[in-house]
Design an enzyme around this catalytic site. Structure first.
Site, short mmCIF file in Angstrom:
data_model
loop_
_atom_site.label_atom_id
_atom_site.label_comp_id
_atom_site.label_asym_id
_atom_site.label_seq_id
_atom_site.Cartn_x
_atom_site.Cartn_y
_atom_site.Cartn_z
N ARG A 283 16.02 -49.49 -58.45
CA ARG A 283 16.22 -48.07 -58.17
C ARG A 283 15.14 -47.48 -57.25
NH1 ARG A 283 18.78 -44.86 -61.97
NH2 ARG A 283 18.31 -46.46 -63.51
N ARG A 319 27.52 -42.58 -62.67
CA ARG A 319 26.30 -42.27 -63.41
C ARG A 319 26.39 -40.99 -64.23
NH1 ARG A 319 21.91 -41.45 -61.80
NH2 ARG A 319 20.75 -42.67 -63.31
N TYR A 323 25.79 -41.94 -68.02
CA TYR A 323 24.43 -41.68 -68.53
C TYR A 323 24.11 -40.19 -68.63
CZ TYR A 323 23.85 -46.35 -66.32
OH TYR A 323 23.99 -47.64 -65.89
N CYS A 349 41.76 -38.25 -63.89
CA CYS A 349 42.30 -37.65 -65.10
C CYS A 349 41.43 -37.92 -66.32
CB CYS A 349 43.72 -38.16 -65.32
SG CYS A 349 44.72 -37.85 -63.88
N GLU A 350 40.20 -37.47 -66.27
CA GLU A 350 39.27 -37.56 -67.40
C GLU A 350 38.32 -36.37 -67.26
OE1 GLU A 350 37.78 -40.78 -69.08
OE2 GLU A 350 39.13 -42.25 -68.17
N TYR A 378 22.85 -48.03 -58.16
CA TYR A 378 23.84 -47.94 -59.23
C TYR A 378 24.96 -46.95 -58.88
CZ TYR A 378 19.90 -50.31 -61.31
OH TYR A 378 18.87 -51.18 -61.54
C1 LIG Z 1 18.08 -53.79 -63.78
C2 LIG Z 1 16.94 -54.69 -63.79
C3 LIG Z 1 15.84 -54.46 -62.96
C4 LIG Z 1 15.72 -53.25 -62.08
O1 LIG Z 1 15.65 -52.04 -62.72
P1 LIG Z 1 15.32 -50.70 -61.91
O2 LIG Z 1 15.22 -49.66 -62.93
O3 LIG Z 1 16.47 -50.48 -60.98
O4 LIG Z 1 14.05 -50.93 -61.17
C5 LIG Z 1 14.82 -55.38 -62.96
N1 LIG Z 1 14.86 -56.48 -63.73
C6 LIG Z 1 15.90 -56.75 -64.55
C7 LIG Z 1 15.88 -57.98 -65.37
C8 LIG Z 1 16.96 -55.87 -64.60
O5 LIG Z 1 17.99 -56.13 -65.41
#
Ligand SMILES: *Cc1c(COP(=O)(O)O)cnc(C)c1O
Length: 423
Positions: A283, A319, A323, A349-350, A378
């Site tokens: 991210r 997202r 979340y 339709c949600e 994501y």
């Molecule tokens: C999803 C994931 C990441 C990355 O997570 P971020 O929050 O996007 O930085 C790193 N390592 C593993 C094993 C993951 O599943």
């Protein structure tokens, strides 16, 4: 307006993606579509790399967690920056290899790697497989024996810590499905060391995502220290530490994770262990490099609400529904209209197909464009064909250049494919 998204800025009331007016891209590519700013990705990568290079004796591997955004256009950019990749499926591994990421920079994580996936990863000769359970280690040993090929292994440690983030993206608590607890890891590591073709060289961890404050890593780093000392006391060699990703970004007005503070913790708490380090940011590298551009279809007034109905939906960006995530939403053209409190929704339709609830926004008109920020991570990778909607196409902008990097299969193509299966 305070702008947390420096590669998406207004000039004379019009939103730009780097040097290009978003409106022009919308006319060319059609809505909804994603825009990714290459300069933003480069800046985030460089910030992360420079901060960690300063504190690490050996330059660490930055293995981009490509589940955040696995498009070849993005992976090629990462490869040019010298990044490795953290993959969580063989599909992602194939994408990384197709983008010319060297196998020696690919790490394979995930709790449910199948026999076939383990074999393909060994065959490809990747850098390391992060093992998350005893049965998985057993399957890896069988696969390596079958192929008679060595494979480096890290065992994923579950340090049983809180990451101060959303329940669905917390991964380092003992009740989470990820990793192995300290007591079991020593046994597993020893077992791996005694197994032909397996080369256990270290420990990996990843405690969760969108971790706002690097201080949440302190307990995990303390526990990793204890663990490494215990393993070494057993005569086991620990030369690699994979510290995962999880660093947070700004969605609303919360500060981005402080990389200098994070690097300082690495220097003080991890470097003394003398290991080669790797990191798996996802991210942080791409989240704020992306926007989702959508067009307003209708403005629907009721007695209690104003619904701004857009052509982007939860099948493009899930997202908020998944979340309860907050995404900043701005008009592409500042129209000077009065600010109104509105719900910004998609056509699916949600009721969960809501990008923002009770959000102040200059009231748009039908046909206006809106930019949904922080959509680079994501977003597209979680998109679907729900409601037989084709997910948004994706455009990479670099300065004054723009390239279409992904367009999904049309409904006509899907119908044709299914017809062949039925005939
Ligand atoms: C999803 C994931 C990441 C990355 O997570 P971020 O929050 O996007 O930085 C790193 N390592 C593993 C094993 C993951 O599943």
């Amino acid at each position: 307006m305070d702008n947390h998204f420096p590669f998406f800025e207004y000039q004379d009331g019009e939103l730009y993606a780097e040097n290009i007016p978003v409106r022009e891209l919308a006319k060319q590519y059609g809505t909804p579509f994603y825009i990714y700013a290459a300069s933003s990705i480069r800046r985030q990568f460089t910030t992360f790399q420079e901060a960690l290079n300063k504190v690490c004796a050996k330059p660490p591997l930055i293995a981009y967690a490509c589940k955040a955004n696995d498009r070849l256009g993005i992976l090629k950019l990462m490869n040019n920056l010298g990044a490795g990749v953290d993959v969580v499926s063989v599909g992602e591994m194939k994408r990384a290899l197709a983008a010319n990421i060297p196998a020696s920079k690919i790490i394979f994580s995930g709790v449910g790697k199948t026999e076939r996936e383990l074999e393909e990863a060994i065959e490809a000769g990747i850098r390391q497989i992060n093992i998350e359970s005893e049965p998985e280690l057993k399957n890896l040993a069988i696969a390596a024996e079958k192929l008679q090929k060595d494979i480096s292994v890290s065992i994923r440690f579950n340090p049983d810590v809180e990451a101060g983030t959303h329940d669905k993206i917390s991964t380092g608590r003992s009740e989470d499905k990820f990793g192995v607890t300290a007591e079991r890891i020593i046994h597993l590591y020893k077992h791996a060391a005694e197994t032909k073709y397996l080369n256990p060289h270290g420990i990996s961890m990843h405690i969760g995502s969108q971790v706002a404050d690097p201080r949440y890593f302190i307990p995990a780093f303390e526990r990793i220290n204890d663990l490494v000392h215990q393993l070494r006391a057993e005569g086991l060699s620990v030369t690699e530490l994979d510290l995962g990703g999880g660093l947070g970004i700004t969605y609303r007005d919360e500060p981005e994770a402080d990389i200098e503070a994070y690097a300082k913790l690495i220097k003080e708490m991890i470097e003394p262990l003398g290991c080669q380090l790797s990191f798996e940011p996802g991210r942080y590298l791409v989240g704020n490099a992306g926007i989702l551009v959508t067009k307003v279809i209708y403005v629907k007034e009721t007695d209690v609400k104003t619904h701004v109905i857009c052509d982007a939906a939860m099948n493009d960006l899930i997202r908020p529904a998944l979340y309860e995530a907050y995404h900043t939403i701005h008009p592409v053209i500042q129209n000077g209209a009065d600010i109104r409190t509105v719900d910004i929704v998609g056509p699916i339709c949600e009721s969960g197909d809501t990008h923002a609830k009770d959000r102040p926004l200059p009231l748009p008109e039908e046909g206006d464009y809106l930019a949904i920020h922080s959509a680079g991570a994501y977003g597209a990778t979680m998109s679907s064909y729900y409601n037989a909607r084709v997910p948004a196409c994706e455009v990479l902008v670099d300065g004054s250049d723009h390239t279409l990097i992904n367009r999904q299969e049309s409904i006509e193509q899907q119908i044709a494919r299914e017809k062949t299966l039925l005939s």
